[in-house]
Design a protein around this motif. Structure first.
Motif, PDB file in Angstrom:
ATOM      1  N   GLY A 139      34.222  32.891  56.481  1.00  0.00           N
ATOM      2  CA  GLY A 139      32.978  33.420  55.920  1.00  0.00           C
ATOM      3  C   GLY A 139      33.030  33.599  54.413  1.00  0.00           C
ATOM      4  O   GLY A 139      34.010  33.240  53.754  1.00  0.00           O
ATOM      5  N   THR A 140      31.978  34.194  53.882  1.00  0.00           N
ATOM      6  CA  THR A 140      31.813  34.309  52.432  1.00  0.00           C
ATOM      7  C   THR A 140      32.837  35.238  51.786  1.00  0.00           C
ATOM      8  O   THR A 140      33.097  35.114  50.586  1.00  0.00           O
ATOM      9  CB  THR A 140      30.394  34.819  52.083  1.00  0.00           C
ATOM     10  OG1 THR A 140      30.176  36.059  52.747  1.00  0.00           O
ATOM     11  CG2 THR A 140      29.336  33.821  52.507  1.00  0.00           C
ATOM     12  N   ASP A 141      33.417  36.162  52.539  1.00  0.00           N
ATOM     13  CA  ASP A 141      34.420  37.069  51.983  1.00  0.00           C
ATOM     14  C   ASP A 141      35.853  36.641  52.317  1.00  0.00           C
ATOM     15  O   ASP A 141      36.791  37.421  52.133  1.00  0.00           O
ATOM     16  CB  ASP A 141      34.190  38.497  52.489  1.00  0.00           C
ATOM     17  CG  ASP A 141      32.961  39.140  51.883  1.00  0.00           C
ATOM     18  OD1 ASP A 141      32.669  38.861  50.709  1.00  0.00           O
ATOM     19  OD2 ASP A 141      32.297  39.930  52.580  1.00  0.00           O
ATOM     20  N   ALA A 142      36.054  35.417  52.787  1.00  0.00           N
ATOM     21  CA  ALA A 142      37.384  34.952  53.176  1.00  0.00           C
ATOM     22  C   ALA A 142      38.370  35.148  52.025  1.00  0.00           C
ATOM     23  O   ALA A 142      38.110  34.765  50.887  1.00  0.00           O
ATOM     24  CB  ALA A 142      37.337  33.488  53.586  1.00  0.00           C
ATOM     25  N   GLY A 143      39.483  35.799  52.345  1.00  0.00           N
ATOM     26  CA  GLY A 143      40.544  36.013  51.377  1.00  0.00           C
ATOM     27  C   GLY A 143      40.364  37.228  50.483  1.00  0.00           C
ATOM     28  O   GLY A 143      41.296  37.626  49.784  1.00  0.00           O
ATOM     29  N   LYS A 144      39.192  37.833  50.504  1.00  0.00           N
ATOM     30  CA  LYS A 144      38.948  39.010  49.669  1.00  0.00           C
ATOM     31  C   LYS A 144      39.367  40.274  50.425  1.00  0.00           C
ATOM     32  O   LYS A 144      39.193  40.367  51.634  1.00  0.00           O
ATOM     33  CB  LYS A 144      37.472  39.127  49.307  1.00  0.00           C
ATOM     34  CG  LYS A 144      36.960  37.988  48.466  1.00  0.00           C
ATOM     35  CD  LYS A 144      35.470  38.137  48.221  1.00  0.00           C
ATOM     36  CE  LYS A 144      34.924  36.942  47.456  1.00  0.00           C
ATOM     37  NZ  LYS A 144      33.456  37.032  47.315  1.00  0.00           N
ATOM     38  N   ARG A 145      39.890  41.245  49.690  1.00  0.00           N
ATOM     39  CA  ARG A 145      40.267  42.531  50.272  1.00  0.00           C
ATOM     40  C   ARG A 145      39.083  43.480  50.138  1.00  0.00           C
ATOM     41  O   ARG A 145      38.621  43.743  49.036  1.00  0.00           O
ATOM     42  CB  ARG A 145      41.486  43.092  49.563  1.00  0.00           C
ATOM     43  CG  ARG A 145      42.059  44.316  50.226  1.00  0.00           C
ATOM     44  CD  ARG A 145      43.363  44.734  49.566  1.00  0.00           C
ATOM     45  NE  ARG A 145      44.435  43.834  49.908  1.00  0.00           N
ATOM     46  CZ  ARG A 145      45.398  44.111  50.806  1.00  0.00           C
ATOM     47  NH1 ARG A 145      45.390  45.265  51.424  1.00  0.00           N
ATOM     48  NH2 ARG A 145      46.342  43.244  51.069  1.00  0.00           N
ATOM     49  N   LEU A 146      38.569  43.968  51.277  1.00  0.00           N
ATOM     50  CA  LEU A 146      37.431  44.889  51.303  1.00  0.00           C
ATOM     51  C   LEU A 146      37.962  46.301  51.536  1.00  0.00           C
ATOM     52  O   LEU A 146      38.405  46.623  52.641  1.00  0.00           O
ATOM     53  CB  LEU A 146      36.437  44.484  52.393  1.00  0.00           C
ATOM     54  CG  LEU A 146      35.930  43.040  52.310  1.00  0.00           C
ATOM     55  CD1 LEU A 146      35.073  42.703  53.513  1.00  0.00           C
ATOM     56  CD2 LEU A 146      35.179  42.808  51.025  1.00  0.00           C
ATOM     57  N   PRO A 147      37.946  47.161  50.497  1.00  0.00           N
ATOM     58  CA  PRO A 147      38.509  48.504  50.638  1.00  0.00           C
ATOM     59  C   PRO A 147      37.609  49.408  51.474  1.00  0.00           C
ATOM     60  O   PRO A 147      36.394  49.424  51.299  1.00  0.00           O
ATOM     61  CB  PRO A 147      38.586  48.997  49.191  1.00  0.00           C
ATOM     62  CG  PRO A 147      37.488  48.263  48.482  1.00  0.00           C
ATOM     63  CD  PRO A 147      37.388  46.920  49.164  1.00  0.00           C
ATOM     64  N   ALA A 148      38.224  50.148  52.388  1.00  0.00           N
ATOM     65  CA  ALA A 148      37.444  50.974  53.314  1.00  0.00           C
ATOM     66  C   ALA A 148      38.192  52.247  53.664  1.00  0.00           C
ATOM     67  O   ALA A 148      39.386  52.391  53.397  1.00  0.00           O
ATOM     68  CB  ALA A 148      37.138  50.171  54.581  1.00  0.00           C
ATOM     69  N   ILE A 149      37.444  53.157  54.293  1.00  0.00           N
ATOM     70  CA  ILE A 149      38.007  54.359  54.905  1.00  0.00           C
ATOM     71  C   ILE A 149      37.636  54.331  56.378  1.00  0.00           C
ATOM     72  O   ILE A 149      36.726  53.606  56.774  1.00  0.00           O
ATOM     73  CB  ILE A 149      37.491  55.647  54.229  1.00  0.00           C
ATOM     74  CG1 ILE A 149      35.960  55.740  54.309  1.00  0.00           C
ATOM     75  CG2 ILE A 149      37.981  55.720  52.785  1.00  0.00           C
ATOM     76  CD1 ILE A 149      35.380  57.067  53.835  1.00  0.00           C
TER      77      ILE A 149
END
Length: 123
Positions: free
Chosen positions: A76-86
């Motif tokens: 998908g469009t966020d492949a390889g990106k780190r999405l910071p979450a809680i």
């Protein structure tokens, strides 16, 4: 000892979705009846019997407050990106608030621009 990683394992059905402050908008990474399956440090979201909607890996840090999880999509469009979450996790429920890749990690579950909130129940 029962760790959060151990407790994440299994199948989860989404019951809450909010994106950019909008409750239940059109969802490109989920669908009615979609299930997230967690095995080890990987996740897979699909409607049973169909192709993956999204999948990837995650890293948790459960000794912080709030607890942290980073999602790394492999498609998908966020492949390889780190999405910071809680996240919060109980025996049968799980919720996370994730920021877009270029944003700071959320500090709470209030949502807003660039924040995605999803809630799940164990199936």
């Amino acid at each position: 000892m029962d760790t959060d990683l151990k407790r994440f394992q299994g199948r989860w059905r989404q019951v809450r979705f909010e994106e950019n402050g909008i409750v239940d908008p059109a969802d490109t990474h989920g669908a009615p009846d979609a299930v997230m399956t967690i095995v080890g440090e990987t996740f897979h979201v699909a409607v049973p019997g169909e192709e993956a909607l999204i999948e990837g890996s995650f890293v948790i840090k459960d000794d912080t407050s709030p607890k942290r999880i980073d999602w790394i999509d492999s498609i998908g469009t966020d492949a390889g990106k780190r999405l910071p979450a809680i996240y919060t996790l109980s025996k049968d429920t799980f919720e996370f608030a994730a920021a877009d890749a270029d944003m700071e990690r959320p500090q709470d579950f209030t949502g807003g621009s660039g924040i995605t909130i999803r809630g799940f129940v164990r199936t």
